[in-house]
Design a protein around this motif. Structure first.
Motif, PDB file in Angstrom:
ATOM      1  N   ALA A 141       0.832  -1.212   0.000  1.00  9.39           N
ATOM      2  CA  ALA A 141       0.000   0.000   0.000  1.00  9.39           C
ATOM      3  C   ALA A 141       0.861   1.256   0.000  1.00  9.39           C
ATOM      4  CB  ALA A 141      -0.938  -0.008   1.205  1.00  9.39           C
ATOM      5  N   GLU A 142       1.996   1.211   0.688  1.00 12.21           N
ATOM      6  CA  GLU A 142       2.901   2.362   0.709  1.00 12.21           C
ATOM      7  C   GLU A 142       3.431   2.650  -0.697  1.00 12.21           C
ATOM      8  OE1 GLU A 142       5.898   1.542   3.614  1.00 12.21           O
ATOM      9  OE2 GLU A 142       4.455   1.391   5.273  1.00 12.21           O
ATOM     10  N   CYS A 143       3.719   1.582  -1.455  1.00 10.29           N
ATOM     11  CA  CYS A 143       4.152   1.750  -2.859  1.00 10.29           C
ATOM     12  C   CYS A 143       3.050   2.388  -3.694  1.00 10.29           C
ATOM     13  CB  CYS A 143       4.528   0.394  -3.456  1.00 10.29           C
ATOM     14  SG  CYS A 143       6.206  -0.126  -3.115  1.00 10.29           S
ATOM     15  N   LEU A 144       1.834   1.886  -3.511  1.00  3.30           N
ATOM     16  CA  LEU A 144       0.699   2.424  -4.266  1.00  3.30           C
ATOM     17  C   LEU A 144       0.459   3.890  -3.921  1.00  3.30           C
ATOM     18  CD1 LEU A 144      -1.852  -0.537  -3.974  1.00  3.30           C
ATOM     19  CD2 LEU A 144      -0.213  -0.103  -5.792  1.00  3.30           C
ATOM     20  N   MET A 145       0.678   4.233  -2.653  1.00  3.72           N
ATOM     21  CA  MET A 145       0.479   5.624  -2.226  1.00  3.72           C
ATOM     22  C   MET A 145       1.460   6.560  -2.917  1.00  3.72           C
ATOM     23  SD  MET A 145      -2.070   6.371  -0.326  1.00  3.72           S
ATOM     24  CE  MET A 145      -1.512   8.003   0.189  1.00  3.72           C
ATOM     25  N   GLY A 146       2.649   6.041  -3.264  1.00  3.86           N
ATOM     26  CA  GLY A 146       3.613   6.864  -3.996  1.00  3.86           C
ATOM     27  C   GLY A 146       3.029   7.326  -5.322  1.00  3.86           C
ATOM     28  N   CYS A 147       2.399   6.411  -6.052  1.00  2.00           N
ATOM     29  CA  CYS A 147       1.742   6.769  -7.323  1.00  2.00           C
ATOM     30  C   CYS A 147       0.563   7.700  -7.076  1.00  2.00           C
ATOM     31  CB  CYS A 147       1.259   5.501  -8.035  1.00  2.00           C
ATOM     32  SG  CYS A 147       2.578   4.510  -8.761  1.00  2.00           S
ATOM     33  N   PHE A 148      -0.201   7.427  -6.020  1.00  2.36           N
ATOM     34  CA  PHE A 148      -1.377   8.247  -5.714  1.00  2.36           C
ATOM     35  C   PHE A 148      -0.974   9.699  -5.462  1.00  2.36           C
ATOM     36  CE2 PHE A 148      -4.278  10.190  -2.652  1.00  2.36           C
ATOM     37  CZ  PHE A 148      -5.482  10.057  -3.312  1.00  2.36           C
ATOM     38  N   ARG A 149       0.104   9.895  -4.711  1.00  2.00           N
ATOM     39  CA  ARG A 149       0.541  11.261  -4.399  1.00  2.00           C
ATOM     40  C   ARG A 149       0.951  12.018  -5.660  1.00  2.00           C
ATOM     41  NH1 ARG A 149       3.258   8.355  -0.156  1.00  2.00           N
ATOM     42  NH2 ARG A 149       2.099   8.564   1.805  1.00  2.00           N
ATOM     43  N   VAL A 150       1.613  11.322  -6.587  1.00  2.00           N
ATOM     44  CA  VAL A 150       2.008  11.966  -7.840  1.00  2.00           C
ATOM     45  C   VAL A 150       0.762  12.412  -8.609  1.00  2.00           C
ATOM     46  CG1 VAL A 150       3.134  11.657 -10.082  1.00  2.00           C
ATOM     47  CG2 VAL A 150       4.190  10.708  -8.019  1.00  2.00           C
ATOM     48  N   CYS A 151      -0.240  11.540  -8.666  1.00  2.00           N
ATOM     49  CA  CYS A 151      -1.485  11.875  -9.383  1.00  2.00           C
ATOM     50  C   CYS A 151      -2.217  13.026  -8.694  1.00  2.00           C
ATOM     51  CB  CYS A 151      -2.394  10.652  -9.465  1.00  2.00           C
ATOM     52  SG  CYS A 151      -1.778   9.336 -10.536  1.00  2.00           S
ATOM     53  N   ALA A 152      -2.305  12.956  -7.369  1.00  2.00           N
ATOM     54  CA  ALA A 152      -3.048  13.971  -6.615  1.00  2.00           C
ATOM     55  C   ALA A 152      -2.379  15.340  -6.691  1.00  2.00           C
ATOM     56  CB  ALA A 152      -3.193  13.533  -5.159  1.00  2.00           C
ATOM     57  N   ALA A 153      -1.069  15.366  -6.910  1.00  2.00           N
ATOM     58  CA  ALA A 153      -0.326  16.632  -6.929  1.00  2.00           C
ATOM     59  C   ALA A 153      -0.380  17.335  -8.289  1.00  2.00           C
ATOM     60  CB  ALA A 153       1.125  16.377  -6.545  1.00  2.00           C
ATOM     61  N   ASP A 154      -0.974  16.681  -9.277  1.00  2.00           N
ATOM     62  CA  ASP A 154      -1.042  17.265 -10.618  1.00  2.00           C
ATOM     63  C   ASP A 154      -2.118  18.361 -10.641  1.00  2.00           C
ATOM     64  OD1 ASP A 154      -1.251  17.877 -13.302  1.00  2.00           O
ATOM     65  OD2 ASP A 154      -1.003  15.807 -13.965  1.00  2.00           O
ATOM     66  N   ASN A 155      -1.701  19.599 -10.855  1.00  2.00           N
ATOM     67  CA  ASN A 155      -2.630  20.736 -10.758  1.00  2.00           C
ATOM     68  C   ASN A 155      -3.284  21.127 -12.076  1.00  2.00           C
ATOM     69  OD1 ASN A 155      -2.239  21.170  -7.973  1.00  2.00           O
ATOM     70  ND2 ASN A 155      -0.296  22.204  -8.386  1.00  2.00           N
ATOM     71  N   ARG A 156      -2.969  20.426 -13.150  1.00  2.00           N
ATOM     72  CA  ARG A 156      -3.547  20.804 -14.436  1.00  2.00           C
ATOM     73  C   ARG A 156      -5.060  20.586 -14.445  1.00  2.00           C
ATOM     74  NH1 ARG A 156      -0.121  17.240 -18.224  1.00  2.00           N
ATOM     75  NH2 ARG A 156      -0.147  15.998 -16.325  1.00  2.00           N
ATOM     76  N   SER A 157      -5.775  21.503 -15.085  1.00  2.00           N
ATOM     77  CA  SER A 157      -7.241  21.484 -15.024  1.00  2.00           C
ATOM     78  C   SER A 157      -7.889  20.704 -16.157  1.00  2.00           C
ATOM     79  CB  SER A 157      -7.783  22.924 -15.044  1.00  2.00           C
ATOM     80  OG  SER A 157      -7.342  23.603 -16.216  1.00  2.00           O
ATOM     81  N   SER A 158      -7.116  20.364 -17.186  1.00  2.00           N
ATOM     82  CA  SER A 158      -7.689  19.630 -18.317  1.00  2.00           C
ATOM     83  C   SER A 158      -7.665  18.133 -18.061  1.00  2.00           C
ATOM     84  CB  SER A 158      -6.892  19.934 -19.592  1.00  2.00           C
ATOM     85  OG  SER A 158      -7.271  19.055 -20.627  1.00  2.00           O
ATOM     86  N   GLU A 159      -8.841  17.488 -18.175  1.00  2.00           N
ATOM     87  CA  GLU A 159      -8.906  16.054 -17.914  1.00  2.00           C
ATOM     88  C   GLU A 159      -8.185  15.240 -18.988  1.00  2.00           C
ATOM     89  OE1 GLU A 159     -12.873  14.074 -19.456  1.00  2.00           O
ATOM     90  OE2 GLU A 159     -13.346  15.785 -18.175  1.00  2.00           O
ATOM     91  N   GLU A 160      -7.854  15.871 -20.102  1.00  2.00           N
ATOM     92  CA  GLU A 160      -7.162  15.162 -21.170  1.00  2.00           C
ATOM     93  C   GLU A 160      -5.708  14.863 -20.828  1.00  2.00           C
ATOM     94  OE1 GLU A 160      -7.592  17.294 -24.783  1.00  2.00           O
ATOM     95  OE2 GLU A 160      -9.768  17.035 -24.881  1.00  2.00           O
ATOM     96  N   ASP A 161      -5.105  15.696 -19.968  1.00  2.00           N
ATOM     97  CA  ASP A 161      -3.697  15.462 -19.661  1.00  2.00           C
ATOM     98  C   ASP A 161      -3.370  15.411 -18.170  1.00  2.00           C
ATOM     99  OD1 ASP A 161      -3.976  18.116 -19.036  1.00  2.00           O
ATOM    100  OD2 ASP A 161      -2.776  18.865 -20.715  1.00  2.00           O
ATOM    101  N   THR A 162      -4.350  15.604 -17.293  1.00  2.00           N
ATOM    102  CA  THR A 162      -4.061  15.549 -15.863  1.00  2.00           C
ATOM    103  C   THR A 162      -3.972  14.106 -15.383  1.00  2.00           C
ATOM    104  OG1 THR A 162      -4.735  16.267 -13.648  1.00  2.00           O
ATOM    105  CG2 THR A 162      -6.491  15.686 -15.188  1.00  2.00           C
ATOM    106  N   LYS A 163      -3.080  13.892 -14.442  1.00  2.00           N
ATOM    107  CA  LYS A 163      -2.930  12.552 -13.855  1.00  2.00           C
ATOM    108  C   LYS A 163      -3.984  12.285 -12.782  1.00  2.00           C
ATOM    109  CE  LYS A 163       2.091  12.432 -14.574  1.00  2.00           C
ATOM    110  NZ  LYS A 163       2.268  13.834 -15.023  1.00  2.00           N
ATOM    111  N   ARG A 164      -4.699  13.331 -12.395  1.00  2.00           N
ATOM    112  CA  ARG A 164      -5.699  13.150 -11.334  1.00  2.00           C
ATOM    113  C   ARG A 164      -6.844  12.228 -11.749  1.00  2.00           C
ATOM    114  NH1 ARG A 164      -7.210  18.889  -8.782  1.00  2.00           N
ATOM    115  NH2 ARG A 164      -6.662  19.659 -10.868  1.00  2.00           N
ATOM    116  N   ILE A 165      -7.021  12.023 -13.057  1.00  2.00           N
ATOM    117  CA  ILE A 165      -8.073  11.096 -13.476  1.00  2.00           C
ATOM    118  C   ILE A 165      -7.683   9.644 -13.165  1.00  2.00           C
ATOM    119  CG2 ILE A 165      -8.966  12.624 -15.270  1.00  2.00           C
ATOM    120  CD1 ILE A 165      -7.527  10.842 -17.324  1.00  2.00           C
TER     121      ILE A 165
END
Length: 398
Positions: A141-165
């Motif tokens: 889970a700690e490994c998975l959280m590393g990827c999650f944090r990278v995605c959550a930190a992406d501030n771009r507003s376009s769903e076409e290129d943001t990692k938050r999706i």
């Protein structure tokens, strides 16, 4: 997949990587893809060959992937898990470096799912060894959280290129780990992150169904039955009609939640999805037969415990009390029911250790929960029920 030489495989991976085809790259570093079955991919030291064909940083992922396949071919699940953990850490750095793009999200979904499945196998393989239960999954889970944090930190507003999706897919993987190791409190910040996401409409329906299922289960354990009903009902109604196994899994939790809210499931629904274990219990609750209820809880104890719902199902006894007391009310045909009459009914149905004070306490809980409309006259040891609808009816679900 037809047999393919390792060099051909590496050339395909290179072309997919260079063309930023994340879905194709994901296939060829998946432990569940056809190529994983072939012995020529089970290479202990693939560095020399891989580095001849592939540039960085994809070379490192493929090297670790082939090493993982080699470990799996030896049934070394712990070794395979550790290699896959290293792969995830390498991929997290790649994901972080890709500042303006999200084409590699399919790779993330694949390698993270593989890590969780490997962690589960590694846990089983370590049974009997001096290893803290759930420790491997917790580290995964700690490994998975590393990827999650990278995605959550992406501030771009376009769903076409943001990692938050990609956040919801990771949250669902983390939920599966946290529920397995019984650390549900760790779900709370993940739920907040998803609720505050501006991309809720962008998440796929399948991801939303999985998310609602787990959040509904958590709400059930938190005794928030209305929220549990809302989320589990969404998951059940939107789950594909041919996914009978998944619908059954959702119903295992939805049925006791519905019953606690005053709904009675129909026999046809329980039979259709093979959760007939609930039907005799439904009848016992509906009839107020406390003796039958206790016997059925004992008969199906292993099933309820295995599903993690024993304590929730046990709470259905309060509905059985309500239905028993309603029978006493109908027999006596009075709005002032002696507490002693209720206690007598309880004793008759096997509750021999319940005294008058405890009977009053049970009635008090029913009044507080709105299952009986009335009040307790402690001075006269009587329950004074409303002259209009003193026992609000339960609803039968079709």
């Amino acid at each position: 997949m037809a047999f393919m030489s390792l060099s051909n495989y590496l050339q395909i991976v290179e072309r997919a990587w260079n063309s930023q085809d994340g879905s194709k790259v994901a296939l060829f570093i998946s432990l569940r893809h056809d190529h994983a079955c072939y012995a020529n991919y089970h290479v202990e030291n693939p560095e020399g060959l891989v580095e001849r064909f592939l540039p960085g940083p994809i070379d490192e992922l493929v090297i670790l992937h082939l090493k993982c396949l080699h470990a799996l071919s030896k049934m070394d699940y712990m070794g395979a898990y550790q290699i896959q953990s290293n792969l995830i850490q390498s991929f997290t750095k790649i994901l972080q470096m890709q500042k303006e793009e999200n084409w590699s999200l399919p790779i993330m979904y694949t390698v993270c799912l593989d890590l969780r499945l490997l962690a589960q196998k590694a846990e089983k393989s370590r049974v009997g060894i001096n290893e803290k239960p759930g420790e491997i999954l917790e580290k995964a889970a700690e490994c998975l959280m590393g990827c999650f944090r990278v995605c959550a930190a992406d501030n771009r507003s376009s769903e076409e290129d943001t990692k938050r999706i990609g956040m919801l897919a990771l949250v669902n993987q983390l939920f599966k780990v946290y529920f397995r190791i019984n650390k549900l409190h760790l779900c709370k910040p993940l739920i907040r992150a998803i609720q505050s996401s501006p991309f809720n409409e962008s998440f796929s329906l399948s991801q939303q169904i999985t998310y609602k299922y787990f959040v509904g289960r958590k709400a059930m354990f938190d005794s928030d039955y209305k929220k549990a009903d809302e989320y589990l009902t969404y998951a059940f109604e939107n789950c594909h009609k041919l996914s009978k196994k998944n619908k059954r899994l959702i119903l295992i939790y939805l049925v006791p939640v519905k019953m606690l809210l005053g709904y009675v499931p129909s026999k046809s629904v329980l039979e259709k999805y093979d959760v007939i274990q609930f039907w005799e219990l439904v009848q016992a609750v509906s009839c107020g037969n406390l003796k039958a209820f206790d016997e059925l809880m004992e008969i199906h104890e292993s099933f309820f415990i295995e599903c993690g719902i024993y304590l929730i199902v046990e709470k259905l006894k309060i509905i059985a009390y309500r239905n028993l007391f309603r029978k006493v009310y109908l027999i006596l045909n009075t709005h002032q029911i002696p507490v002693e009459a209720l206690q007598t009914a309880l004793v008759h149905l096997g509750q021999s250790d319940v005294d008058l004070d405890e009977t009053e306490c049970i009635v008090g809980n029913l009044i507080y929960e709105g299952k009986i409309k009335g009040y307790i006259s402690h001075q006269h040891r009587k329950i004074v029920v409303s002259k209009q609808n003193p026992f609000p009816p339960l609803t039968t679900l079709v």
